[in-house]
Design a protein around this motif. Structure first.
Motif, short mmCIF file in Angstrom:
data_model
loop_
_atom_site.label_atom_id
_atom_site.label_comp_id
_atom_site.label_asym_id
_atom_site.label_seq_id
_atom_site.Cartn_x
_atom_site.Cartn_y
_atom_site.Cartn_z
N UNK A 71 -7.11 42.82 5.79
CA UNK A 71 -6.79 41.72 4.80
C UNK A 71 -5.60 41.84 4.01
N UNK A 72 -5.42 43.12 3.79
CA UNK A 72 -4.27 43.53 2.97
C UNK A 72 -2.89 43.29 3.76
N UNK A 73 -2.92 43.71 4.90
CA UNK A 73 -1.85 43.56 5.85
C UNK A 73 -1.61 42.27 6.27
N UNK A 74 -2.51 41.45 6.69
CA UNK A 74 -2.53 39.92 6.89
C UNK A 74 -2.12 39.04 5.80
N UNK A 75 -2.79 39.40 4.57
CA UNK A 75 -2.32 38.73 3.42
C UNK A 75 -0.96 38.63 3.31
N UNK A 76 -0.37 39.88 3.25
CA UNK A 76 0.99 40.15 2.66
C UNK A 76 2.11 39.49 3.90
N UNK A 77 1.67 39.33 4.99
CA UNK A 77 2.51 38.87 6.35
C UNK A 77 2.38 37.13 5.95
N UNK A 78 1.13 36.85 5.58
CA UNK A 78 0.77 35.55 5.39
C UNK A 78 1.65 34.87 4.30
N UNK A 79 1.76 35.76 3.26
CA UNK A 79 2.44 35.51 2.01
C UNK A 79 3.76 35.50 2.12
N UNK A 80 4.47 36.20 3.19
CA UNK A 80 5.79 36.24 3.57
C UNK A 80 6.07 34.98 4.33
N UNK A 81 5.05 34.42 5.17
CA UNK A 81 5.04 33.12 5.87
C UNK A 81 5.30 31.95 4.93
N UNK A 82 4.53 32.04 3.80
CA UNK A 82 4.56 31.01 2.77
C UNK A 82 5.82 30.83 2.36
N UNK A 83 6.40 32.04 1.89
CA UNK A 83 7.90 31.56 1.17
C UNK A 83 8.99 31.75 2.09
N UNK A 84 8.88 31.96 3.34
CA UNK A 84 9.87 32.03 4.51
C UNK A 84 10.96 30.72 4.49
N UNK A 85 12.00 30.85 4.93
CA UNK A 85 13.00 29.57 5.00
C UNK A 85 12.62 29.04 6.23
N UNK A 86 11.86 29.36 7.28
CA UNK A 86 11.49 28.86 8.42
C UNK A 86 10.37 27.88 8.12
N UNK A 87 10.53 26.55 8.19
CA UNK A 87 9.47 25.78 7.89
C UNK A 87 8.13 25.79 8.60
N UNK A 88 8.18 26.00 10.09
CA UNK A 88 6.86 25.98 10.85
C UNK A 88 6.16 27.32 10.34
N UNK A 89 6.82 28.34 9.79
CA UNK A 89 6.10 29.47 9.40
C UNK A 89 5.39 29.19 8.09
N UNK A 90 6.03 28.37 7.25
CA UNK A 90 5.54 27.96 6.08
C UNK A 90 4.29 27.18 6.20
N UNK A 91 4.45 26.10 7.10
CA UNK A 91 3.13 25.40 7.54
C UNK A 91 2.00 26.28 8.01
N UNK A 92 2.29 27.04 8.93
CA UNK A 92 1.22 28.05 9.37
C UNK A 92 0.50 28.64 8.36
N UNK A 93 1.47 29.23 7.34
CA UNK A 93 0.72 30.06 6.25
C UNK A 93 -0.17 29.28 5.27
N UNK A 94 0.31 28.00 5.17
CA UNK A 94 -0.38 27.02 4.19
C UNK A 94 -1.81 26.62 4.99
#
Lengths: 261, 215
Positions: free
Chosen positions: B29-52
């Protein structure tokens, strides 16, 4: 010295033959606010351009568009002949060549002064730690904070922090340095120590774009002054011309307000 | 007292089961959570959508439902033959990762934007900016909520007991079925849970103090 025509200034400005930074018809909006309006600007290699103007005139935004910390809505920005890339690795590579000094220093709070200056060298320039350390100490000595190398930024005065920030930017060996109101957050007695470092840089031939309220620096170090108001470049001239004989009413008004006291 | 001493092996199995489910899920959960948080603040919109989408879906679904999906749908559609332990860890860690992500993201938001701008202006990539500059400074703020999330995870792992995993809550059920006084059974189960949760909060308090010094 004869006054130059307002529009043609850009063209006669010193050394435009060797342009390093070119902004061509740049526009930007913050919502309904048109913060940059048809900005044309060229900075030649080795030139020191000082951008002044009232608050909210768009001068900081202008400075930040040059390394794309602010995106633009239309127009073109070129650095050393190459257009600014979109977000990604190319942009990162370009930013490494454009040094930036911020109003609020923005030193990495969790790193020592030395690490602040070596981090970019090792992680971006891929230099060895030893080489980066050596270069960092040399630069820190040059800006006069060599003795503080092992402290954390919060333990330094504002003036010292800003000089470290300049060293951090210089460590990347940038082609041009952007200064976004570098002395505006400083106590008055610390402003000079930062300006002196900047003066020295200017003398050494660094290409600089400086957004500032320090008219003294503009007079002594600038090759050219750009006066901005309401998102437009209103006037462009040598410091002598600008301060002794401003042509636009907006600039006259601005200067009368700040030079009164 | 008898309940505990007479059934020590059963208790031990339950305790180790809960501990292992919690530890494995926490790590993932820690590893996934940090990666997903990275997605959510990423400059790439599809990654942000995935994270959300990840957070919205997993955070708003009852954990029991995730268990049902993991045990009855996932093996049919994707990978048949995974052990109940793996399935339980998957359900627990995915669910918890959405909370970890939001805690990390709130930590990222407490770091002054100037820090990231300075890193970017030096030519650091998004990943470098995040991992070298922003996340280390976000850690301190994230520790307190993270402690709560990990304690919640420990208690949530009890659900795995209902899905053929050996853990403390399952031990309780077995013992009750064997006719022991439920009051004493519950008491010892509660003590076992408290040992784990107190250790977690102690560990995080230690971390908080350690990280408070640096800087």
């Amino acid at each position: 010295m004869t006054p130059m025509g307002e529009v043609s200034v850009t063209k006669d400005a010193a050394g435009a033959a060797d342009p390093l930074v070119v902004l061509d018809n740049v526009n930007k909006h913050f919502g309904a606010l048109h913060v940059l309006q048809d900005i044309d600007m060229t900075v030649a290699k080795g030139e020191v351009v000082v951008v002044i103007g009232p608050s909210g005139s768009g001068k900081s935004t202008l400075c930040r568009t040059i390394n794309r910390l602010e995106t633009i809505d239309s127009g073109r920005i070129e650095i050393d002949g190459k257009p600014l890339p979109e977000e990604g690795r190319e942009l990162a590579k370009l930013r490494a060549d454009v040094g930036m000094v911020f109003q609020s220093f923005n030193l990495f709070a969790h790193k020592t002064v030395l690490e602040n200056v070596t981090l970019g060298q090792t992680k971006v320039r891929r230099k060895s730690k030893a080489a980066a350390d050596e270069r960092a100490r040399e630069l820190l000595d040059r800006v006069g904070v060599g003795a503080q190398a092992d402290k954390f930024p919060a333990q330094l005065s504002g003036g010292q922090q800003q000089r470290v920030a300049i060293a951090r930017a210089l460590a990347m060996e940038p082609k041009v340095m952007l200064f976004d109101e570098p002395t505006s957050a400083l106590d008055p007695e610390m402003i000079n120590e930062v300006l002196e470092v900047m003066q020295q840089l200017a003398r050494e031939g660094m290409t600089m774009v400086v957004v500032t309220h320090e008219m003294g620096f503009a007079k002594s170090a600038a090759n050219r002054v750009i006066f901005m108001a309401d998102g437009k470049i209103v006037e462009e001239a040598t410091p002598d011309q600008f301060f002794s004989n401003p042509r636009s009413d907006r600039a006259k008004d601005f200067l009368s307000k700040i030079l009164q006291h | 007292m008898n309940v505990l001493l007479d059934n020590l092996p059963l208790f031990r199995e339950g305790f180790i089961g809960t501990l292992s489910l919690t530890a494995a899920s926490a790590l993932i959960a820690l590893v996934l959570g940090v990666v997903i948080a990275g997605c959510r603040v990423s400059p790439i919109p599809p990654l942000r959508w995935f994270g959300a989408a990840w957070v919205t879906l997993l955070r708003n679904t009852p954990l029991v439902l995730l268990f049902v999906v993991a045990f009855f749908i996932l093996p049919k559609v994707l990978f048949p033959g995974m052990s109940p332990y793996v399935l339980a860890v998957l359900a627990l860690s995915f669910y918890t990762s959405s909370f970890v992500c939001e805690a990390v993201r709130s930590g990222i938001n407490t770091v002054d934007v100037g820090q990231a701008e300075a890193a970017r202006s030096l030519g650091m990539t998004f990943t470098q900016t995040l991992s070298l500059i922003v996340l280390p400074q976000a850690t301190r703020t994230v520790i307190a909520p993270m402690s709560s999330i990990m304690i919640a995870l420990t208690k949530n792992s009890a659900i795995a007991g209902a899905f053929s995993n050996a853990e403390l809550f399952g031990t309780q059920k077995d013992l009750s079925d064997m006719g022991y006084n439920i009051l004493f059974v519950f008491f010892w189960i509660a003590v076992a849970f408290l040992i784990i949760t107190f250790s977690i909060s102690g560990l995080f308090r230690l971390l908080e103090r350690k990280l408070g010094v640096a800087r």
